[in-house]
Scaffold this motif. Sequence first.
Motif, PDB file in Angstrom:
ATOM      1  N   UNK A  88      42.406  57.231  43.765  1.00 49.67           N
ATOM      2  CA  UNK A  88      41.955  55.889  43.416  1.00 49.67           C
ATOM      3  C   UNK A  88      40.463  55.842  43.120  1.00 49.67           C
ATOM      4  N   UNK A  89      39.678  56.568  43.934  1.00 51.39           N
ATOM      5  CA  UNK A  89      38.227  56.558  43.718  1.00 51.39           C
ATOM      6  C   UNK A  89      37.904  57.059  42.315  1.00 51.39           C
ATOM      7  N   UNK A  90      38.632  58.087  41.879  1.00 47.24           N
ATOM      8  CA  UNK A  90      38.405  58.591  40.537  1.00 47.24           C
ATOM      9  C   UNK A  90      38.653  57.539  39.477  1.00 47.24           C
ATOM     10  N   UNK A  91      39.701  56.731  39.678  1.00 47.73           N
ATOM     11  CA  UNK A  91      39.991  55.672  38.718  1.00 47.73           C
ATOM     12  C   UNK A  91      38.920  54.589  38.741  1.00 47.73           C
ATOM     13  N   UNK A  92      38.504  54.203  39.950  1.00 41.79           N
ATOM     14  CA  UNK A  92      37.500  53.143  40.084  1.00 41.79           C
ATOM     15  C   UNK A  92      36.200  53.537  39.400  1.00 41.79           C
ATOM     16  N   UNK A  93      35.778  54.770  39.614  1.00 39.85           N
ATOM     17  CA  UNK A  93      34.475  55.208  39.115  1.00 39.85           C
ATOM     18  C   UNK A  93      34.551  55.673  37.666  1.00 39.85           C
ATOM     19  N   UNK A  94      35.579  56.450  37.339  1.00 37.54           N
ATOM     20  CA  UNK A  94      35.572  57.162  36.065  1.00 37.54           C
ATOM     21  C   UNK A  94      36.248  56.428  34.912  1.00 37.54           C
ATOM     22  N   UNK A  95      37.244  55.578  35.193  1.00 36.78           N
ATOM     23  CA  UNK A  95      37.885  54.859  34.081  1.00 36.78           C
ATOM     24  C   UNK A  95      36.877  53.996  33.310  1.00 36.78           C
ATOM     25  N   UNK A  96      36.043  53.184  33.982  1.00 36.22           N
ATOM     26  CA  UNK A  96      35.033  52.436  33.227  1.00 36.22           C
ATOM     27  C   UNK A  96      34.053  53.345  32.490  1.00 36.22           C
ATOM     28  N   UNK A  97      33.720  54.486  33.096  1.00 41.88           N
ATOM     29  CA  UNK A  97      32.793  55.416  32.449  1.00 41.88           C
ATOM     30  C   UNK A  97      33.425  56.009  31.195  1.00 41.88           C
ATOM     31  N   UNK A  98      34.702  56.400  31.293  1.00 47.57           N
ATOM     32  CA  UNK A  98      35.387  56.945  30.121  1.00 47.57           C
ATOM     33  C   UNK A  98      35.491  55.886  29.022  1.00 47.57           C
ATOM     34  N   UNK A  99      35.722  54.627  29.414  1.00 47.63           N
ATOM     35  CA  UNK A  99      35.758  53.539  28.439  1.00 47.63           C
ATOM     36  C   UNK A  99      34.420  53.428  27.697  1.00 47.63           C
ATOM     37  N   UNK A 100      33.334  53.530  28.443  1.00 51.25           N
ATOM     38  CA  UNK A 100      31.995  53.467  27.842  1.00 51.25           C
ATOM     39  C   UNK A 100      31.761  54.668  26.932  1.00 51.25           C
ATOM     40  N   UNK A 101      32.214  55.853  27.395  1.00 51.38           N
ATOM     41  CA  UNK A 101      32.034  57.054  26.584  1.00 51.38           C
ATOM     42  C   UNK A 101      32.793  56.953  25.265  1.00 51.38           C
ATOM     43  N   UNK A 102      34.002  56.427  25.299  1.00 54.27           N
ATOM     44  CA  UNK A 102      34.774  56.282  24.061  1.00 54.27           C
ATOM     45  C   UNK A 102      34.082  55.306  23.115  1.00 54.27           C
ATOM     46  N   UNK A 103      33.579  54.191  23.665  1.00 52.93           N
ATOM     47  CA  UNK A 103      32.888  53.204  22.828  1.00 52.93           C
ATOM     48  C   UNK A 103      31.615  53.772  22.228  1.00 52.93           C
ATOM     49  N   UNK A 104      30.912  54.605  22.990  1.00 49.19           N
ATOM     50  CA  UNK A 104      29.617  55.116  22.546  1.00 49.19           C
ATOM     51  C   UNK A 104      29.733  56.385  21.707  1.00 49.19           C
ATOM     52  N   UNK A 105      30.678  57.270  22.063  1.00 43.78           N
ATOM     53  CA  UNK A 105      30.742  58.589  21.445  1.00 43.78           C
ATOM     54  C   UNK A 105      32.006  58.816  20.631  1.00 43.78           C
TER      55      UNK A 105
END
Length: 407
Positions: free
Chosen positions: A129-146
């Motif tokens: 769960x911690x991985x989802x909480x922390x990394x899902x928003x980060x991956x979303x940002x990475x997709x939008x940016x990169x």
Amino acid sequence: MGVGVVNGVSFWSFGLFIEPLEEQFGWSRAAVSLGVSLSLLTAGIAGPIVGRLVDRKGPRLSLFIGIAGTAGTYLLLATTEAQWQWYLFMALNGGFRTFIFLVPFMALTSRWFVRRRSVAIAITGTGLMVGAVVLVPIVRILIDALAWDGAFVAISIVLAAILLPLVLVVIRNDPPPGADAVARPEGGPRVPASVGRTGLTLGQAMRTGLFWAVTLGFTLYAFAMVSWIVHSVPFYESVGISPGWAAGLTSMTAGFAIFSRLGAGLLADRFRKLEYGGALINLIIAVAFAILLVDTSPVAIAVFLTLFVISFGSGGAMLQALVLTRSFGVAHFATIYGVVTVAETVGMLIGPTASGAIFDATGEYDWAIVMVLAVFGCAGLLFLLATRLPPALPAPVPQRLSSEAAP
């Protein structure tokens, strides 16, 4: 941490890549989802190999192989230009990812912890769960940016940068001689790490009805759960929720599930029949999806998420590890766990692809939700059946009694 990183950038985040790949290549949702299913297939096939390696050589070697292979396959995914490449690279990613996921980390936890193994496994499971909480928003940002390909490159770098130092500096295969495996109840005696390192072989376990009942139950649970995890973000978007909020809901679901997982871990040692818990967990999730089928208003989604969090946090990998160690022992746990993942993979392979195909055919997820609801219900019935079957090992004494009786 290791479980969280791997899960956060894979299972929970794959749904974020569905629409970008559809838009760039014009692939159908079922076609993109098939890549995810192939990844899960090879992960399951690799399970027995990883389990055998962990039981014979220890978790560290498995983790070294997995870090190199998984980071490399994310770089390959960034070069995808054709559908066959998407399928091949996702399949390779799934196989290598197994070397750094639940089999080695759950085996490591079971080796180090004895008396409070349920709590330790619950804490390890919170990484999902911690991985989802922390990394899902980060991956979303990475997709939008990169864009999607740049995000895959970034994921490769992050995964190697976090996990490699963890394996080199922190992780050891076994506790030192004479250690009490860190899990000593207050006022209780020191417990050597070798205690509890007995159990059935894979062949002995497979000759019991209990093995097949719980394996099929976990397979159906995996079918329904992975189908939802992969398609949860697209579902939220299909009912009018923005992409940002859709990713946020997925992240918040995982965050709140941390608390139910820890609570379940604290209670598990006090009960003899964990299979009853499996039945209840599947029933609650089935009710949650029944609500979602009837209504997708904000209130209904809130009720759905509440029930889902309670059940999701209490089940999955944590319940699986506890049931298998309690039913069949620890000596060959990784091998048995790896074989169970093969059966689960059948469900994981079919579930996301079936949900994607239903969406492609109907333009909505209603019938996919009906399918998921029914599968969770069948899983619950199998766990009820398991409570009626003869135990493979003598039932343990509840934690409170064993602590009080200790000399």
